[in-house]
Design an enzyme around this catalytic site. Structure first.
Site, PDB file in Angstrom:
ATOM      1  N   CYS A 105      -4.378   0.882  -2.111  1.00 12.93           N
ATOM      2  CA  CYS A 105      -4.175  -0.387  -1.404  1.00 12.93           C
ATOM      3  C   CYS A 105      -3.119  -1.240  -2.124  1.00 12.93           C
ATOM      4  O   CYS A 105      -2.900  -1.103  -3.339  1.00 12.93           O
ATOM      5  CB  CYS A 105      -5.465  -1.189  -1.369  1.00 12.93           C
ATOM      6  SG  CYS A 105      -6.773  -0.469  -0.392  1.00 12.93           S
ATOM      7  N   CYS A 124     -10.974  -2.962  -3.938  1.00 12.15           N
ATOM      8  CA  CYS A 124     -10.037  -3.995  -4.413  1.00 12.15           C
ATOM      9  C   CYS A 124     -10.791  -5.227  -4.912  1.00 12.15           C
ATOM     10  O   CYS A 124     -10.381  -5.861  -5.882  1.00 12.15           O
ATOM     11  CB  CYS A 124      -9.048  -4.365  -3.310  1.00 12.15           C
ATOM     12  SG  CYS A 124      -7.845  -3.059  -2.989  1.00 12.15           S
ATOM     13  N   GLU A 184       0.477   5.280   0.580  1.00 15.92           N
ATOM     14  CA  GLU A 184      -0.428   6.343   1.055  1.00 15.92           C
ATOM     15  C   GLU A 184       0.053   7.706   0.577  1.00 15.92           C
ATOM     16  O   GLU A 184       1.133   7.842  -0.001  1.00 15.92           O
ATOM     17  CB  GLU A 184      -0.521   6.266   2.584  1.00 15.92           C
ATOM     18  CG  GLU A 184      -1.107   4.937   3.033  1.00 15.92           C
ATOM     19  CD  GLU A 184      -1.316   4.822   4.538  1.00 15.92           C
ATOM     20  OE1 GLU A 184      -0.830   5.684   5.289  1.00 15.92           O
ATOM     21  OE2 GLU A 184      -1.960   3.835   4.953  1.00 15.92           O
ATOM     22  N   ASN A 226       0.846  -1.205   0.000  1.00 17.03           N
ATOM     23  CA  ASN A 226       0.000   0.000   0.000  1.00 17.03           C
ATOM     24  C   ASN A 226       0.871   1.241   0.000  1.00 17.03           C
ATOM     25  O   ASN A 226       1.920   1.287   0.631  1.00 17.03           O
ATOM     26  CB  ASN A 226      -1.003  -0.006   1.165  1.00 17.03           C
ATOM     27  CG  ASN A 226      -0.371  -0.204   2.528  1.00 17.03           C
ATOM     28  OD1 ASN A 226       0.600  -0.929   2.667  1.00 17.03           O
ATOM     29  ND2 ASN A 226      -0.933   0.427   3.541  1.00 17.03           N
ATOM     30  N   GLU A 270      -3.327  -4.379  -2.920  1.00 15.30           N
ATOM     31  CA  GLU A 270      -3.905  -5.273  -3.940  1.00 15.30           C
ATOM     32  C   GLU A 270      -4.039  -4.571  -5.282  1.00 15.30           C
ATOM     33  O   GLU A 270      -3.680  -5.112  -6.335  1.00 15.30           O
ATOM     34  CB  GLU A 270      -5.299  -5.762  -3.513  1.00 15.30           C
ATOM     35  CG  GLU A 270      -5.306  -6.597  -2.256  1.00 15.30           C
ATOM     36  CD  GLU A 270      -5.540  -5.778  -0.991  1.00 15.30           C
ATOM     37  OE1 GLU A 270      -4.964  -4.674  -0.872  1.00 15.30           O
ATOM     38  OE2 GLU A 270      -6.283  -6.255  -0.113  1.00 15.30           O
ATOM     39  N   CYS A 277     -10.570  -4.674   0.719  1.00 12.70           N
ATOM     40  CA  CYS A 277     -11.656  -3.677   0.744  1.00 12.70           C
ATOM     41  C   CYS A 277     -12.540  -3.840  -0.492  1.00 12.70           C
ATOM     42  O   CYS A 277     -12.194  -4.542  -1.445  1.00 12.70           O
ATOM     43  CB  CYS A 277     -11.077  -2.260   0.829  1.00 12.70           C
ATOM     44  SG  CYS A 277     -10.463  -1.638  -0.740  1.00 12.70           S
TER      45      CYS A 277
END
Ligand code: THU
Length: 157
Positions: free
Chosen positions: A73, A115, A64, A62, A75, A112
């Protein structure tokens, strides 16, 4: 009014050591990738490793950003890079691992919603199910298709 039940099958493994060798390797690569997370805001480090039909593995973490919604993310970082680097290869499997405070999560990390949507499109694009391996130190869970994590999904069909 009619109603219907939708059920999914989740394989539960007591720990990493119960996995098949190939899944272990993918989880290991996801765990390793989590170390490269850029997560100064959440302090949650996620790694994802994507196995492709050409045998390549693309791993990512991930990333940010101070403008929070701009982050991504693990994924999706991995899946989008896999698509950019190997556009002709189908996604076969994705492993997800996460750590926080220097410890890998005890329970599996579930992806999430965004994803899941991207995994589903990877599956449709590749024309084969994507196995999703969700790692935890005390349990690893596996589903055999992105559809399992996103029933009643939006598609362009
Ligand atoms: N995150 C992931 O990378 N994957 C998930 O499946 C859930 C959440 C990231 C996003 C954010 O950087 C941090 O974890 C905390 O939500």
């Amino acid at each position: 009014m009619k109603s219907r039940n939708i059920s999914i099958t989740v394989e539960e493994y007591g720990s990493f050591s119960e996995l098949a060798t190939s899944d272990k390797q993918l989880v290991q690569q996801a765990r390793e990738a989590s170390k490269n997370a850029y997560s100064p805001y959440s302090h949650f480090q996620v790694g994802a490793a994507v196995l492709l039909s050409n045998g390549e593995v693309v791993a990512a973490s991930n990333q940010e950003n101070g403008a929070y919604p701009s982050g991504l993310c693990a994924e999706r970082t991995a899946l989008f890079y896999a698509g950019a680097r190997f556009p002709g290869a189908a996604v076969v499997a994705i492993a997800i691992a996460a750590q926080s405070g220097g410890r890998f999560c005890a329970r599996p990390v579930y992806p999430c919603g965004a994803c899941r949507q991207v995994m589903l499109e990877s599956e449709m694009r590749g024309g084969q199910p994507v196995r999703i391996i969700m790692d935890g130190e005390q349990a690893v869970e596996v589903v055999q298709s992105a559809h399992d994590l996103l029933p009643l999904s939006f598609t362009l069909e």
